[in-house]
Design an enzyme around this catalytic site. Sequence first.
Site, mmCIF file in Angstrom:
data_model
loop_
_atom_site.group_PDB
_atom_site.id
_atom_site.type_symbol
_atom_site.label_atom_id
_atom_site.label_comp_id
_atom_site.label_asym_id
_atom_site.label_seq_id
_atom_site.Cartn_x
_atom_site.Cartn_y
_atom_site.Cartn_z
ATOM 1 N N ASN A 10 0.863 -1.178 0.000
ATOM 2 C CA ASN A 10 0.000 0.000 0.000
ATOM 3 C C ASN A 10 0.902 1.231 0.000
ATOM 4 O O ASN A 10 1.508 1.551 1.014
ATOM 5 C CB ASN A 10 -0.899 -0.037 1.245
ATOM 6 C CG ASN A 10 -1.690 1.252 1.418
ATOM 7 O OD1 ASN A 10 -1.761 2.084 0.510
ATOM 8 N ND2 ASN A 10 -2.292 1.413 2.595
ATOM 9 N N TRP A 11 0.968 1.879 -1.152
ATOM 10 C CA TRP A 11 1.909 3.003 -1.293
ATOM 11 C C TRP A 11 1.402 4.290 -0.643
ATOM 12 O O TRP A 11 2.121 5.281 -0.602
ATOM 13 C CB TRP A 11 2.197 3.263 -2.765
ATOM 14 C CG TRP A 11 2.866 2.136 -3.489
ATOM 15 C CD1 TRP A 11 3.241 0.921 -2.972
ATOM 16 C CD2 TRP A 11 3.244 2.112 -4.864
ATOM 17 N NE1 TRP A 11 3.831 0.162 -3.940
ATOM 18 C CE2 TRP A 11 3.852 0.866 -5.116
ATOM 19 C CE3 TRP A 11 3.131 3.029 -5.914
ATOM 20 C CZ2 TRP A 11 4.328 0.507 -6.381
ATOM 21 C CZ3 TRP A 11 3.611 2.674 -7.165
ATOM 22 C CH2 TRP A 11 4.202 1.430 -7.387
ATOM 23 N N LYS A 12 0.143 4.303 -0.250
ATOM 24 C CA LYS A 12 -0.466 5.518 0.327
ATOM 25 C C LYS A 12 -0.255 6.690 -0.642
ATOM 26 O O LYS A 12 -0.252 6.477 -1.853
ATOM 27 C CB LYS A 12 0.095 5.776 1.727
ATOM 28 C CG LYS A 12 -0.021 4.509 2.603
ATOM 29 C CD LYS A 12 0.253 4.718 4.054
ATOM 30 C CE LYS A 12 0.084 3.391 4.772
ATOM 31 N NZ LYS A 12 0.258 3.502 6.217
ATOM 32 N N HIS A 100 -9.214 1.424 5.635
ATOM 33 C CA HIS A 100 -7.869 1.611 6.204
ATOM 34 C C HIS A 100 -7.974 2.580 7.376
ATOM 35 O O HIS A 100 -8.771 3.514 7.363
ATOM 36 C CB HIS A 100 -6.920 2.159 5.135
ATOM 37 C CG HIS A 100 -5.495 2.124 5.590
ATOM 38 N ND1 HIS A 100 -4.963 3.106 6.398
ATOM 39 C CD2 HIS A 100 -4.510 1.219 5.389
ATOM 40 C CE1 HIS A 100 -3.702 2.794 6.666
ATOM 41 N NE2 HIS A 100 -3.406 1.650 6.081
ATOM 42 N N GLU A 102 -6.283 5.024 8.221
ATOM 43 C CA GLU A 102 -6.129 6.447 7.866
ATOM 44 C C GLU A 102 -7.442 6.994 7.303
ATOM 45 O O GLU A 102 -7.779 8.153 7.522
ATOM 46 C CB GLU A 102 -4.958 6.616 6.881
ATOM 47 C CG GLU A 102 -3.629 6.440 7.607
ATOM 48 C CD GLU A 102 -2.535 5.749 6.810
ATOM 49 O OE1 GLU A 102 -2.603 5.744 5.568
ATOM 50 O OE2 GLU A 102 -1.601 5.222 7.445
ATOM 51 N N GLU A 172 -4.609 -4.594 11.125
ATOM 52 C CA GLU A 172 -3.554 -3.576 11.208
ATOM 53 C C GLU A 172 -3.750 -2.764 12.484
ATOM 54 O O GLU A 172 -4.544 -1.806 12.487
ATOM 55 C CB GLU A 172 -3.637 -2.615 10.015
ATOM 56 C CG GLU A 172 -3.445 -3.246 8.668
ATOM 57 C CD GLU A 172 -2.955 -2.214 7.643
ATOM 58 O OE1 GLU A 172 -1.906 -2.461 7.058
ATOM 59 O OE2 GLU A 172 -3.600 -1.174 7.462
ATOM 60 N N GLY A 178 3.344 2.663 10.626
ATOM 61 C CA GLY A 178 4.295 3.750 10.391
ATOM 62 C C GLY A 178 5.093 4.141 11.620
ATOM 63 O O GLY A 178 5.750 5.175 11.641
ATOM 64 N N SER A 218 4.238 -1.863 10.149
ATOM 65 C CA SER A 218 5.702 -1.924 10.225
ATOM 66 C C SER A 218 6.277 -3.290 9.817
ATOM 67 O O SER A 218 7.228 -3.767 10.425
ATOM 68 C CB SER A 218 6.182 -1.519 11.631
ATOM 69 O OG SER A 218 5.785 -0.180 11.909
ATOM 70 N N GLY A 239 3.189 -0.922 4.215
ATOM 71 C CA GLY A 239 3.187 0.498 3.865
ATOM 72 C C GLY A 239 4.588 0.950 3.495
ATOM 73 O O GLY A 239 5.071 0.697 2.379
ATOM 74 N N GLY A 240 5.269 1.579 4.431
ATOM 75 C CA GLY A 240 6.577 2.206 4.175
ATOM 76 C C GLY A 240 7.559 1.333 3.414
ATOM 77 O O GLY A 240 8.196 1.802 2.454
HETATM 78 P P1 13P Z 1 3.566 0.631 7.571
HETATM 79 O O1 13P Z 1 4.050 -0.653 6.949
HETATM 80 O O2 13P Z 1 4.270 1.849 7.034
HETATM 81 O O3 13P Z 1 3.542 0.557 9.065
HETATM 82 O O4 13P Z 1 2.026 0.808 7.094
HETATM 83 C C1 13P Z 1 1.136 -0.242 7.252
HETATM 84 C C2 13P Z 1 -0.114 0.103 6.549
HETATM 85 O O5 13P Z 1 -0.842 0.988 6.928
HETATM 86 C C3 13P Z 1 -0.430 -0.671 5.329
HETATM 87 O O6 13P Z 1 -1.739 -0.447 4.906
#
Ligand code: 13P
Length: 257
Positions: A10-12, A100, A102, A172, A178, A218, A239-240
């Site tokens: 997930n590149w956000k 999600h 966010e 999650e 993050g 993470s 994510g990251g």
């Molecule tokens: P991180 O891997 O950056 O913690 O993000 C997880 C995430 O929100 C994937 O949807």
Amino acid sequence: MARTPLLAGNWKMHKDHLEAIQLVQQVVYHLDERDYERSEIVVIPPFTALRSIQTLIDGDRLHIGLGAQHCHYEDAGAFTGEISPAMLAKLAVRYVVCGHSERRHVFGEDDETINRKVRAVLAHDMRPILCVGETDEERERGQAKEVVARQVQRGLEGVDVDRADDIVLAYEPVWAIGTGKTATPSDADEMCGFGRNQLADVFGEDAAQRIRVQYGGSVKPGNVAELMRQEQIDGALVGGASLQADDFAAICRYHRM
Ligand code: 13P
């Protein structure tokens, strides 16, 4: 029952469409049949890169799938700024992230809106990745399971058991997203198992055993193998680390570690 692992990046809100093409090319350079046979690998770029990545996947016959981060639940209408599931389906999008944290916390999406999105995504023959997970405060108050139970049950209300195989659940925990704090493999396993119990409540035990439950928060090359060894964890929503080609490729090669 063997569930095919699902590794999704997930590149956000990162990467323009040119950077997106470069990232996918770099990731696939490091992967081969061993990885594609083992797992389903999916990238989830921002809307503006979907078309470019779809063209790249098609043209080079890449063995990766495409996902979208969000959508509206209506097919069309006066919803300035929104993208419909019908539009995503036309781009050969296979997965859509729904709920999600966010979207829940920054954009105020509630369980009812998320449920409408889940059903709209299924109606267009795509697969929702329903994200659930407790905040730090909810965990401190001992409410983690209550929150996850509610998010699973309400997120899937009205979904027919025939569509259970098209659902992906992603646990999650918000405090792990993050932050560099990962749930311990055994805590993540327990919560993913708890999520599966909720799926069994909704769809019955047989269907729940077939549904993939991902862990997210993470996930890195250094912790993915141990997480993936857990019985209840069928993949990762990354994510990251999915923004770095080497890291995401290493995550997709977890079984070779
Ligand atoms: P991180 O891997 O950056 O913690 O993000 C997880 C995430 O929100 C994937 O949807």
